[in-house]
Design a protein around this motif. Structure first.
Motif, short mmCIF file in Angstrom:
data_model
loop_
_atom_site.label_atom_id
_atom_site.label_comp_id
_atom_site.label_asym_id
_atom_site.label_seq_id
_atom_site.Cartn_x
_atom_site.Cartn_y
_atom_site.Cartn_z
N LYS A 333 19.96 95.19 45.56
CA LYS A 333 19.19 95.91 44.57
C LYS A 333 18.52 95.01 43.54
O LYS A 333 17.90 95.48 42.59
CB LYS A 333 20.09 96.92 43.83
CG LYS A 333 20.66 98.00 44.74
CD LYS A 333 19.56 98.83 45.40
CE LYS A 333 20.15 99.94 46.26
NZ LYS A 333 19.07 100.74 46.90
N SER A 373 7.92 103.77 49.00
CA SER A 373 8.50 104.09 47.69
C SER A 373 9.09 102.83 47.06
O SER A 373 9.77 102.04 47.73
CB SER A 373 9.59 105.15 47.84
OG SER A 373 10.31 105.28 46.63
N GLU A 375 11.56 102.66 45.30
CA GLU A 375 13.01 102.78 45.37
C GLU A 375 13.58 102.13 46.63
O GLU A 375 14.78 101.87 46.71
CB GLU A 375 13.42 104.25 45.32
CG GLU A 375 13.02 104.97 44.04
CD GLU A 375 13.66 104.31 42.83
OE1 GLU A 375 14.83 103.88 42.92
OE2 GLU A 375 13.00 104.23 41.78
#
Length: 1386
Positions: A333, A373, A375
Motif C-alpha cells: 500500500k 482506479s 485505489e
C-alpha cells in the motif's frame, strides 16, 4: 568422500593469529581466497581463454549420494557425490547455436539483448520438473540454489557441463504437509577456510535453521557434530506465523521477514567469525518501552489503515561503515521503512513514511495510460539504485541527480508499481529518494509492453533489478521478463514537447514471454553486473554488460544479457521494430524445447503496414541469405541449408497468422512467391546432384552450366579471395530470389551451346533433356506448392495476382514465357529430326530422346500456364506498355493453344494431347485431335495388310467415336460443331449425317446454324428430324438470302412453299360457321408464303426478261459472245459517254445470262436501262411497270422510294417530250396518239389496271419528285467500290437528272405527265365499265360480276390502250372541247 584442496579444519593453526580475527576492509569486497585453492574451482580463468571453441567433452558428475543412516523422523544424511568418468556431452540439435563456447544455447537475440539457456542443470532437477521448487542465483560466487520441500540443491550455474558438479542436501525436519511453504535458503559468503560458499536454510513453519559453512564439506558431516554444520530453531515465533523471506545483508548478516510483518536479524557467525546461529527480532528504538518486540513492521503500521502486506525487504550493497547495511521494507500500500543494521544485530529506524498519495499523484500525472482506479495502486517490489557510476552513465540516465549522492543519509530506490483491474494491469518503474526528513518521487517510467495481471496463485513474486550502470532495468514476472531502458531519449523536438507535457518519451522496451504450460515458470532470479573499477566481480563472472538470470523450472538457468550497454547512451540507441520481433519469432520459435513464446500472448505494437513491410523484407533476406542469422556461413549441405530457410519462411507466415495481422494482397503474394522459390530451389538442387552423379568425371550438368552462363549483372559473383570457389553452391545460397532468371537461362544455354557444338548431337540430346526436366519440373513444383499452401497464405491459387503493387508472377515473367516457347519449339524440331524421321546415322541415346518426347505434353502445359499468368497479370496493370505486351502474349497464347496441342499428334501423343486440350478448354484442338485420330485409324484399317490388323483398327476407331460422342455431351455445342466441321471438310456430309453417337442431335444444330450448309440441313430436317416446318424455313431462307443460281432458287422456294402448304392445318370454324382467328403458327406460315410468292414473282420477271434477250444470243458460240451480242442489241438507250453506267448494265446483263439470281436493284437497272422491241409489251408487259413491281416486292422504306424515283426518271426519259410538246400544225388525234405511245402512259395504264386488284400499289412519282435521286450518294451496292468509279457513276446519274430537268423546264413535262396519268386512269375505268356492262347483258338480269383487271386489260387491247389490234385512241370517246381542255390546261 570429498577430496577438497583445503583441509577440513581450515588454515593451519600455525598461520592463525592468537588475536581476534581481523575484519575485512570492506564488506562489499569478496574474501580473497588462497591462490593455491583456485585449482579446484568448477570454472576458472581458462574458461574464457577461447570463447569461440565449444566444448567437445564434458565432465559429468553424478549427484547420487550414499545414505548414511535414517533418523526417526525420516531425515537422511547425505554423503559426498560420487565422481564418475567424463563422458561426451549431449550433442546439440540442429539449429541450436552455442554462445561463446560456454555450451549455452541462444533462445533469442536482437540488437539490444540476447537470451540463452545455460547448459548446467542438476539431473535431480532435470528429471523432476513437476515438484514444487523455488530458488535463487548468486552471481557473486557463480552458484545457483534450488529448494524443494525436502532437499536443497546447489550447483555452479556457469558450468559448461550439462550435468555439473552438484551439491544436494537432505533438509532436516522437512514439512510433512505438501501444501506448506517451501523452505527458504541463501548461500553464505565463503569463510576463510573454504573457497566455496556456505548454505543456510530456514524451515518457514517450524523455524528450524540449518547452516553449512561450506557446501563442499557439508555433506560429509552430520549436523551439530562439528563446527561446520549447525542447526538452530527460531524462538519467539507466534502461532501460525511463518517466515516468508530471507534477505542477504552480509557482512552484517541476514534479515528474516515473517508473515506477521515482523523482521528478525540472523547471523551465522559469532564475533570471532566462527559458525554460530543467532536470531533476534529487530527492536524499534523510537519506542523503547514496547515490551521487547518493537521493531516489527506490524507494530510500525498498527496505526495506519493502509499498512498492507509486505511487498519486499531489501538490503543495500553497503554503507561507508564496515559491517553496516541499510535495510528497507515496503508494503503493497505504499508504506516505506528503513533501518540501519549493524553486525551483531544492532539497528535503528531511519525512515517511516507513507507515500501512497504521493505515488498515486506522480504516476497518474506522468503515465497517461493509467485508466484504473487509484485505489488499485500496489507496490510490488523495489531495488536499490547503484552508486558510484561513471559520469557518462549518470548523464545518460533519466533518473534524478540522486545518482551523484554517496552518503548513507539518502536511499535511492526504484519501485515497481501497478494499477490493476479485472482484465489488465498497468506497471510503472518509479524512482523514490528517501532521506531522514523527506521522500521524493523522481522519474516515472511506464511499462507498455506487458499488462498481464499478477496471478494470485503465482509462486514467484515480481522482481525488479537495476544492475550497474543503471541504464537498463529488468522486471521479472512469473512467466515473462521485461527489459526497460532507463536512459533519457536523444534530444529532439518531439521528445522536448513530450517532456514539457509531462509525457515520458518512449525508449527501448521489450518483453520476453515464456510458455504458459505445465510447471514451466520462473522460480528464482538473479542479476549479473559488469566488472568496473571499485566493484570487482570474481574471475568466473567477468562480463561487460548487465544481465538478468532466471531460474526456470523444468528448463534451467536462462541468461538475459544486454548486447552492448554503451550503445544505449548513443544518439542511435537500440530499438524494437516490427522486423526485429519477426526475426526473433522466425529464427528461434521453431527450435525444440525453446521455453520462449513469440506469438499468441500479445499483439505487436506496430501497424499492419509496418508489419507487412517488415515481413516482406525479412522474407527477402531469408531467401537471399542476407539475414544476420544466415550470413557468414558456408554450410556443408546446401540441401540442409535450404530446408532450414524453408522452415524459416513457413514459421514466418504461421507467426503472422497467429498475430492476426491483416496482410494485404501484395504481402501475401510476395511471401508466397519467396516460399515457392525456396521449395523449387530445393527441388532443383536435388536434380543437380542426380545429374552430376550420372555424368562422367569432368563433365558438367546443365544446372552447373546455367550458373556460369547467367549474366554477371543477374547474379552475385563469388569472391575467390575469401574462399568462394564453388559458383553453383554460391548461387543457391545467395541468388535463389532470382530463380526466374535461372529457369529462363536454361534455354539460353541450350541456344548458345547449339551454336558452339551443334555437331555433338549426343551431348545436346542430354542437355536438352536436362533443360526440359528443370523447366517442366521447377514450374510444376512451384504450382503444386502454390496450390497446397494457398490456404496458409490466404490467397486463391486459381487466380493470378495483379495490380500495380504486385510484380509479375515469378513463374510467368515475360522472359520465362518467351524462352519456354522457344524451348518447346526446339523440342519439336529436335523430335522431328531424330524421332519422327530418324536418320540411319543417328547416334543419340533413344532412351533420353524418348524421355524428351514423354515430357513434351507437360512442358507444353507449363508454357500455357506461364503465358496465361502473364497476360492476366498484365491486363490488371496500370502501365499501358505492360498492357500492350500482355495483349501480344494473349494473341500468342490463342494461336499456340491450337497449334502446340495439335502438334503432339506428330509424336503419337494423341491421348496426352486430348487431355491437355480438355484441361485448357481448347475445344478446336480437342475436336481436331479426336476426329483426326478417328480418320487415321480408319486409314490404317483400309491399308492394313491383314484382316486382324484391319479389324483392330476399326474397333479402336469405334472406341474413339464413342469417346467423341461422350465429349460432345461433356463440352457441348462448341466442341461438337468443330468436330462436325472437321469431319465435313475431310469426310463429306455423309459422315456428319451418319455419326451414330450424337445423343444431343448436335449435327442438326450444326447444320442449321451454318447457312452455307442449308442445302444439307433441310434434307437432314426431313430425313432425320422429320421436321417439315424447319425444312421449309431452311429452304425459304436459302432461296431468299443465299442462293445465287436462279433455277436453284426457284426450286428451293417452290419446295419451301410446297412444304408450308403441306403443313398448313385446315381452317377451323365455330358453331355459327365463322372461322376462328388464325393461330400464331398459321400467321407465321401465311407470312412466309407471302415472302415466297413475292420472291417467285420476281424470279418470274427475271425469266421473262431473259426470254426477251434469248433470241438475240441464240447464235453466240460462248458466254462472252452472248454478252457481246446482248450488249450490242440492248444498250441503245445508255449514252456511250456514261461508261460507269454501261459497266453497271453489263455486269447485271452478264449475270442474267448466267442465270444468276439478280438482286433487286440490279434487276431494276436492267429493266429501266434495257432497250426492247415493241413486242415485249404483249409477252412480258411493260418493263418500267415490272421494275416498279420489283421495288414494291423487295425493297423497303427509303430504299424503295429512291428506287421508284429512279425508275420514273428513266421512264420519263424514254420519251422526247420536247418533240411531243411541239403541237404546231398537229391535229388533236395525232397529238393524242403520240401521248398514248409514251412509256409513261403504258406504265401508268398498267398501274391503274392493277389498282382494282391491289389498291396499295400506286407508285406514281411526278417528274419534279424524280429529280435528284442518286446524284449525291449511290445505293448500297457501290459503298465499297473504287472512288473513281463511284464518281463516274454519279456523273452519269447527274446527266440523267439534267436531261429530265430540261424536259420539265422547257417541254412542260410536269403538265404532260399529269395529263397522261389522268388519261390512263379514265381509259382503264371506261374499259372496266364497258366490260361489266357487256357481261351484265349476257346474264339476262342475273347478278352482274365485275370483270377482273386482267379481263379489263384484255378488252382494252392487252392493257396497252390498243383497240381491235389498232393503236389506241384514248381520248376519242371524249368531246373535243373536253379533250382540248384536258390536254392543254396547265
Amino acid at each position: 568422500m570429498f577430496s577438497p584442496s583445503i583441509p577440513e579444519g581450515g588454515p593451519a593453526k600455525g598461520t592463525r593469529s592468537s588475536r581476534r580475527r581481523q575484519r575485512p576492509l570492506s564488506s562489499d569486497t569478496a574474501i580473497q581466497q588462497p591462490k593455491a585453492k583456485r585449482q579446484r574451482l568448477p570454472l576458472s580463468d581458462a574458461t574464457f581463454v577461447n570463447p569461440d571453441a565449444p566444448p567437445e567433452m564434458y565432465e559429468v558428475k553424478s549427484d547420487n549420494v550414499d545414505l548414511l543412516s535414517l533418523k526417526r523422523d525420516g531425515i537422511e544424511n547425505v554423503g559426498a557425490p560420487r565422481r564418475e568418468l567424463s563422458v561426451r556431452s549431449r550433442k546439440p540439435k540442429a539449429g541450436e547455436r552455442a554462445s561463446k563456447g560456454d555450451g549455452s544455447v541462444i533462445l533469442t537475440s536482437n540488437s539490444a539483448y540476447s537470451v540463452s539457456k545455460l547448459p548446467a542443470l542438476p539431473d535431480r532437477i532435470r528429471t523432476d520438473s513437476s515438484s514444487r521448487c523455488h530458488g535463487a542465483i548468486y552471481s557473486s560466487n557463480g552458484y545457483a540454489l534450488a529448494l524443494t520441500l525436502t532437499h536443497a540443491v546447489v550447483w555452479p550455474y556457469t558450468s559448461t557441463l550439462a550435468s555439473p558438479e552438484t551439491f544436494t542436501f537432505a533438509l532436516p525436519y522437512p514439512s510433512k504437509n505438501s501444501a506448506d511453504p517451501l523452505p527458504l535458503g541463501s548461500l553464505v559468503a565463503p569463510s576463510t577456510s573454504s573457497e566455496n560458499p556456505g548454505l543456510v536454510v530456514v524451515m518457514p513453519v517450524s523455524g528450524k535453521i540449518s547452516y553449512w559453512e561450506s557446501i563442499s564439506t557439508a555433506s560429509t558431516l552430520g549436523l551439530n557434530k562439528t563446527p561446520h554444520g549447525l542447526e538452530e530453531t527460531i524462538s519467539g515465533m507466534f502461532s501460525g506465523e511463518h517466515v516468508v523471506q530471507i534477505v542477504d545483508a552480509e557482512s552484517a548478516g541476514f534479515v528474516l521477514v515473517f508473515s506477521s510483518g515482523r523482521l528478525a536479524y540472523m547471523n551465522v557467525r559469532d564475533g570471532h567469525g566462527r559458525p554460530a546461529i543467532s536470531v533476534q527480532f529487530l527492536r524499534n528504538a523510537l519506542n523503547a518501552n514496547h515490551s521487547g518486540i518493537l521493531s516489527s513492521i506490524r507494530h510500525a503500521l498498527s496505526s495506519s489503515p493502509l499498512r498492507g502486506d509486505i511487498a519486499a525487504v531489501r538490503a543495500s550493497s553497503g554503507t561507508n561503515k564496515i559491517g553496516e547495511r541499510m535495510v528497507v521494507a515496503a508494503t503493497t500500500k505504499g508504506k516505506l521503512l528503513s533501518w540501519r543494521v549493524h553486525r551483531g544485530g544492532h539497528h535503528e529506524l531511519v525512515t517511516d513514511a507513507d507515500i501512497r498519495e504521493l505515488l498515486t499523484h506522480e504516476i497518474v500525472q506522468a503515465d497517461s495510460g493509467v485508466d484504473m482506479s487509484p485505489e488499485s495502486l500496489e507496490v510490488l517490489d523495489f531495488t536499490f539504485v547503484p552508486r558510484s557510476l561513471d559520469r557518462k552513465y549518470v548523464e545518460a540516465s533519466r533518473l534524478s541527480q540522486a545518482l551523484l549522492r554517496h552518503d548513507d543519509s539518502v536511499q535511492h530506490l526504484l519501485l515497481l508499481t501497478s494499477f490493476t483491474n479485472k482484465r489488465k494491469s498497468r506497471y510503472q518503474l518509479v524512482e523514490v529518494v528517501i532521506s531522514a526528513d523527506s521522500v521524493k518521487v523522481g522519474t516515472v517510467r511506464p511499462l507498455t509492453t506487458y499488462n498481464s495481471p499478477v496471478p494470485s496463485s503465482a509462486g514467484f513474486k515480481p522482481r525488479v533489478y537495476l544492475p550497474r550502470p543503471a541504464l537498463v532495468a529488468f522486471v521479472i514476472f512469473d512467466r515473462a521478463a521485461v527489459i526497460a531502458s532507463m536512459v533519457s531519449p536523444p534530444d529532439s523536438p518531439d521528445s522536448q514537447l513530450q517532456e514539457d507535457s509531462h509525457i515520458i518519451p518512449a525508449t527501448f522496451e521489450d518483453v520476453i514471454d515464456f510458455r504458459d504450460e505445465g510447471s514451466l515458470q520462473i522460480i528464482g532470479s538473479g542479476v549479473e553486473e559488469p566488472t568496473t573499477n571499485g566493484h570487482l566481480q570474481p574471475p568466473r563472472h567477468r562480463t561487460k554488460n548487465p544481465a538478468a538470470l532466471l531460474l526456470l523450472q523444468g528448463v534451467g538457468t536462462v541468461r538475459v544479457v544486454i548486447s552492448d550497454i554503451d550503445r544505449f547512451t548513443t544518439e542511435t540507441p537500440p530499438e524494437i521494430t516490427a522486423k526485429t520481433k519477426l526475426e526473433q519469432a522466425v529464427f528461434y520459435s521453431g527450435r525444440d524445447e525453446n521455453p520462449l513464446v513469440f506469438s499468441g500472448r500479445r499483439t505487436l505494437p506496430f501497424s499492419d503496414k509496418e508489419t507487412c513491410n517488415a515481413a516482406v523484407q525479412l522474407s527477402n533476406e531469408i531467401v537471399s541469405s542476407k539475414a544476420p542469422h544466415l550470413m557468414h556461413s558456408q554450410p556443408a549441405s546446401v540441401e540442409v541449408n535450404m530446408a532450414t530457410r524453408r522452415g524459416y519462411l513457413n514459421t514466418l507466415i504461421r507467426h503472422l497468422k497467429a498475430l492476426n495481422v491483416h496482410l494485404d494482397d501484395r504481402t501475401r503474394w510476395l511471401l508466397l512467391y519467396n516460399a515457392e522459390k525456396m521449395a523449387v530451389a530445393s527441388w532443383i538442387w536435388q536434380k543437380h546432384e542426380e545429374f552430376t552423379s550420372e555424368l562422367p568425371a569432368g563433365e558438367k550438368a546443365l544446372t552447373s552450366e546455367t550458373v556460369v552462363y547467367i549474366n554477371e549483372h543477374q547474379k552475385t559473383e563469388p569472391n575467390p579471395e575469401i574462399g568462394e570457389v564453388d559458383p553453383v553452391r554460391h548461387w543457391f545460397l545467395n541468388d535463389v530470389w532470382r530463380l526466374d532468371i535461372y529457369i529462363a537461362w536454361q534455354y539460353q544455354v541450350i541456344k548458345y551451346m547449339w551454336k558452339e557444338m551443334g555437331a555433338d548431337s549426343a551431348k545436346m540430346n542430354r542437355l536438352l533433356w536436362e533443360a526440359c526436366t528443370i523447366n517442366n519440373g521447377a514450374l510444376r513444383e512451384a504450382h503444386r506448392y502454390r496450390t497446397e499452401q494457398a490456404h496458409l497464405y490466404g490467397v486463391d491459387a486459381g487466380k493470378v495476382a495483379g495490380g500495380n503493387a504486385l510484380p509479375e508472377p515469378w513463374t510467368a515473367t515475360h522472359f520465362i514465357g518467351n524462352n519456354l516457347k522457344r524451348l518447346v519449339e526446339f523440342c519439336h524440331s529436335w523430335l522431328d529430326s531424330y524421332l519422327v524421321q530418324p536418320s540411319v546415322e543417328n547416334s543419340l541415346d533413344m532412351n533420353i530422346l524418348q524421355r524428351i518426347r514423354d515430357m513434351l505434353p507437360s512442358l507444353t502445359r507449363q508454357y500455357f500456364t506461364a503465358l496465361k499468368e502473364f497476360f492476366t497479370w498484365a491486363e490488371q496493370s496500370g502501365d499501358s506498355s505492360v498492357q500492350a505486351l500482355g495483349r501480344d502474349y494473349h494473341k500468342v497464347y490463342d494461336n499456340d493453344l491450337y497449334e502446340k496441342i495439335l502438334k503432339l499428334k506428330d509424336y503419337d501423343l494423341w491421348d496426352e494431347g486430348i487431355e491437355l486440350a480438355q484441361e485448357w478448354h481448347a475445344h478446336f484442338s480437342l475436336a481436331d485431335l479426336v476426329v483426326q485420330e478417328i480418320l487415321t485409324l480408319e486409314g490404317k484399317a483400309v491399308s492394313a495388310t491383314t484382316n486382324s490388323k484391319a479389324e483392330e483398327a476399326r474397333a479402336l476407331a469405334d472406341v474413339k467415336r464413342r469417346q467423341m460422342g461422350e465429349l460432345m455431351s461433356k463440352y457441348g455445342q462448341k466442341f461438337a460443331f468443330r468436330s462436325y466441321q472437321y469431319l465435313l471438310e475431310n469426310s463429306g456430309v455423309q459422315a456428319v449425317l451418319d455419326f451414330p453417337y450424337d445423343k444431343n442431335r448436335f449435327s442438326t444444330r450444326f447444320l442449321r446454324t451454318k447457312p452455307e450448309l442449308a442445302k444439307i440441313s433441310w434434307i437432314n430436317d426431313v430425313e432425320k428430324e422429320n421436321d417439315i416446318d424447319h425444312a421449309a424455313e431452311t429452304l425459304m431462307n436459302l432461296g431468299l438470302t443465299r442462293e445465287q443460281r436462279l433455277w436453284n432458287k426457284k426450286i428451293e422456294l417452290s419446295l419451301s412453299k410446297l412444304a408450308l402448304l403441306a403443313e398448313e392445318p385446315a381452317p377451323s370454324v365455330n358453331g355459327d360457321n365463322t372461322s376462328n382467328a388464325p393461330s400464331e403458327a398459321e400467321a407465321k406460315n401465311g407470312a412466309n408464303l407471302q415472302k415466297i410468292d413475292q420472291a417467285l414473282e420476281i424470279i418470274g420477271i427475271q425469266d421473262k426478261l431473259y426470254a426477251q434477250i434469248l433470241p438475240t444470243i441464240e447464235q453466240a458460240v460462248d458466254q462472252a459472245a452472248e454478252l457481246q451480242l446482248a450488249m450490242d442489241q440492248h444498250s441503245a438507250f445508255i449514252p456511250k459517254k456514261s461508261k460507269a453506267l454501261l459497266d453497271v448494265f453489263e455486269d447485271a446483263l452478264g449475270r442474267l445470262l448466267k442465270h444468276e439470281a439478280l438482286e433487286p436493284l440490279s434487276l431494276i437497272d436492267l429493266l429501266t436501262l434495257i432497250a426492247l422491241d415493241d413486242s415485249h409489251y404483249d409477252v412480258m408487259g411493260d418493263q418500267f411497270y415490272l421494275a416498279l413491281v420489283v421495288a414494291h416486292l423487295s425493297l423497303k422504306a427509303e430504299e424503295r422510294v429512291d428506287a421508284e424515283r429512279l425508275i420514273w426518271r428513266r421512264c420519263y426519259l424514254r420519251t422526247d417530250w420536247k418533240k411531243l410538246n411541239e403541237t404546231n400544225g398537229k391535229r388533236d388525234s395525232d397529238q393524242v396518239a403520240l401521248v398514248g405511245e409514251t412509256a409513261a402512259y403504258r406504265t401508268m395504264f398498267k398501274i391503274y389496271s392493277d389498282y382494282y386488284s391491289d389498291r396499295n400499289f400506286h407508285p406514281f412519282v411526278k417528274p419534279l419528285d424524280a429529280l435528284g435521286v442518286f446524284t449525291e450518294t449511290l445505293d448500297r451496292r457501290f459503298g465499297e467500290m473504287d472512288e473513281g468509279f463511284r464518281v463516274m457513276l454519279l456523273d452519269a446519274m447527274k446527266a440523267e437528272d439534267a436531261k429530265l430537268r430540261a424536259f420539265i423546264e422547257k417541254a412542260q413535262l410536269e403538265a404532260w405527265a399529269q395529263e397522261t396519268r389522268e388519261c390512263a386512269k379514265t381509259t382503264v375505268a371506261e374499259e372496266i365499265d364497258r366490260r361489266t356492262a357487256a357481261k351484265a347483258s349476257s346474264t339476262n338480269g342475273l347478278e352482274v360480276v365485275r370483270p377482273s383487271v386482267e379481263e379489263a386489260a384484255q378488252a382494252n387491247g392487252n392493257g396497252n390502250g390498243l383497240l381491235g389490234g389498232k393503236k389506241a385512241k384514248p381520248f376519242e370517246r371524249l368531246p373535243d372541247t373536253e379533250r382540248s381542255s384536258k390536254l392543254f390546261s396547265t
